[in-house]
Design an enzyme around this catalytic site. Structure first.
Site, PDB file in Angstrom:
ATOM      1  N   ASN A   9      19.897  16.069  21.306  1.00  0.00           N
ATOM      2  CA  ASN A   9      19.562  15.538  22.719  1.00  0.00           C
ATOM      3  C   ASN A   9      19.556  14.212  22.807  1.00  0.00           C
ATOM      4  OD1 ASN A   9      18.865  15.043  25.359  1.00  0.00           O
ATOM      5  ND2 ASN A   9      16.964  15.882  25.424  1.00  0.00           N
ATOM      6  N   LYS A  11      19.576  12.046  24.794  1.00  0.00           N
ATOM      7  CA  LYS A  11      18.802  11.250  26.152  1.00  0.00           C
ATOM      8  C   LYS A  11      19.808  10.184  26.582  1.00  0.00           C
ATOM      9  CE  LYS A  11      14.649  13.250  24.424  1.00  0.00           C
ATOM     10  NZ  LYS A  11      13.134  13.395  24.349  1.00  0.00           N
ATOM     11  N   HIS A  95      14.848  20.474  30.973  1.00  0.00           N
ATOM     12  CA  HIS A  95      14.130  19.713  30.154  1.00  0.00           C
ATOM     13  C   HIS A  95      12.839  19.157  30.886  1.00  0.00           C
ATOM     14  CE1 HIS A  95      13.095  16.579  27.185  1.00  0.00           C
ATOM     15  NE2 HIS A  95      13.944  17.266  26.397  1.00  0.00           N
ATOM     16  N   GLU A  97      11.359  16.383  30.570  1.00  0.00           N
ATOM     17  CA  GLU A  97      11.511  15.229  31.071  1.00  0.00           C
ATOM     18  C   GLU A  97      12.253  15.088  32.645  1.00  0.00           C
ATOM     19  OE1 GLU A  97      13.436  13.279  27.927  1.00  0.00           O
ATOM     20  OE2 GLU A  97      11.645  13.501  26.662  1.00  0.00           O
ATOM     21  N   GLU A 167      10.098  24.335  24.216  1.00  0.00           N
ATOM     22  CA  GLU A 167       9.768  22.891  23.856  1.00  0.00           C
ATOM     23  C   GLU A 167       8.305  22.659  24.309  1.00  0.00           C
ATOM     24  OE1 GLU A 167      13.329  20.092  22.925  1.00  0.00           O
ATOM     25  OE2 GLU A 167      12.984  20.228  25.265  1.00  0.00           O
ATOM     26  N   GLY A 173       8.741  14.201  21.594  1.00  0.00           N
ATOM     27  CA  GLY A 173       8.734  12.534  21.288  1.00  0.00           C
ATOM     28  C   GLY A 173       7.306  12.159  20.743  1.00  0.00           C
ATOM     29  N   SER A 212       9.693  17.318  18.203  1.00  0.00           N
ATOM     30  CA  SER A 212       9.538  16.476  16.883  1.00  0.00           C
ATOM     31  C   SER A 212       9.966  17.282  15.745  1.00  0.00           C
ATOM     32  CB  SER A 212       8.189  16.024  16.963  1.00  0.00           C
ATOM     33  OG  SER A 212       7.672  14.972  17.984  1.00  0.00           O
TER      34      SER A 212
HETATM   35  C1  PEP Z   1      13.791  16.635  23.156  1.00  0.00           C
HETATM   36  O1  PEP Z   1      13.908  15.854  23.968  1.00  0.00           O
HETATM   37  O2  PEP Z   1      14.287  17.833  23.542  1.00  0.00           O
HETATM   38  C2  PEP Z   1      13.260  16.766  22.008  1.00  0.00           C
HETATM   39  C3  PEP Z   1      12.481  17.951  21.331  1.00  0.00           C
HETATM   40  O3  PEP Z   1      12.812  15.385  21.456  1.00  0.00           O
HETATM   41  P1  PEP Z   1      12.039  15.037  20.090  1.00  0.00           P
HETATM   42  O4  PEP Z   1      12.742  15.871  19.049  1.00  0.00           O
HETATM   43  O5  PEP Z   1      12.121  13.664  20.141  1.00  0.00           O
HETATM   44  O6  PEP Z   1      10.558  15.371  20.235  1.00  0.00           O
END
Ligand code: PEP
Length: 249
Positions: A9, A11, A95, A97, A167, A173, A212
């Site tokens: 992803n 973003k 997601h 976000e 997630e 992040g 992460s």
């Molecule tokens: C994500 O945005 O779906 C995500 C898992 O980000 P990160 O790997 O940076 O935590």
């Protein structure tokens, strides 16, 4: 056996030039695309260029969101047809976000999932609890509600054509990852929740972990029986790290 899926992803990162450079680096990477399904999700403005570069590669293209509507007066939105014409086959929905900054709820994610599936796109539906909810012992309650709400009204056949991504919001992040055991426990719970609707669909449904994921922790997560791949944010922006995660399968 469910084939593992590793999804990047990207973003809101990268102009067309940046996308081109990252895809070229990825294509030069050494990984076995037969064993693992690899999906990259660049920003909307880079999708067309990405599709051209990926045309003859086994890497699939995904979008980061879409509208539940097919066309019309929805300023700023992107419809399924528009994604299909540029070669998109996956789409991330719900997601955290989008939930946090755009007030998306399970009802809306459910409407988007239905629109995606009826257009022939594979939705990657995200669920996950906040730190507050985890600390209050509400993880299963929250995630269970999200799973039920986002999959509501989908036939077993359509559930089997979807992908879920667990997630935990506190791990996105932040550099904090759920331990493999913590993640596995929630993945198993999600599969049981889906099995209440349809046991066969629950068996085929891929459930990805996101939060992460890095080259150093990918393997421990990916060997868990109910973790069928990863949704990777930050580390997917570095081709070498993303390839190392693919190779951790
Ligand atoms: C994500 O945005 O779906 C995500 C898992 O980000 P990160 O790997 O940076 O935590």
């Amino acid at each position: 056996m469910r084939r593992k899926i590793i999804t990047g992803n990207w973003k809101m990162n990268g102009t067309i030039a940046g996308t081109e450079a990252l895809i070229k680096e990825l294509l030069a990477g050494d990984f076995n695309p037969e064993r693992t399904m690899v999906v990259v999700c660049p920003p909307f403005t880079s999708l067309y260029v990405a599709a051209k570069l990926l045309e003859t590669s086994p890497i699939a293209l995904g979008a980061q969101d879409m509208s539940q509507h097919q066309s019309g007066a929805y300023t700023g939105e992107v419809a399924t047809d528009m994604l299909l014409t540029v070669g998109v086959s996956y789409v991330i929905l719900g997601h955290s976000e989008r939930r946090q900054y755009h007030a998306e709820d399970d009802r809306l994610v459910n409407a988007k999932a239905k629109a995606a599936l009826s257009a022939g796109l594979t939705p990657i539906i995200c669920v996950g609890e906040t730190l507050e909810q985890r600390e209050a012992g509400q993880t299963e309650q929250v995630v269970g509600q999200q799973v039920d709400g986002t999959l509501a009204g989908l036939s077993a056949d359509l559930i089997a054509k979807s992908v879920l991504a667990y997630e935990p919001v506190w791990a996105i992040g932040t550099g904090k990852t759920a331990t493999p055991e913590m993640a596995q426990a929630v993945h198993k719970f999600i599969r049981q929740e889906v099995a209440e609707a349809d046991a066969a669909a629950a068996e085929t449904l891929p459930i990805l972990y996101g939060g992460s994921v890095k080259p150093g922790n990918a393997r421990g997560l990916l060997i868990q029986p109910d973790i069928d791949g990863a949704l990777v944010g930050g580390a997917s922006l570095k081709a070498a790290d993303f390839v190392a995660i693919i190779n951790a399968v």
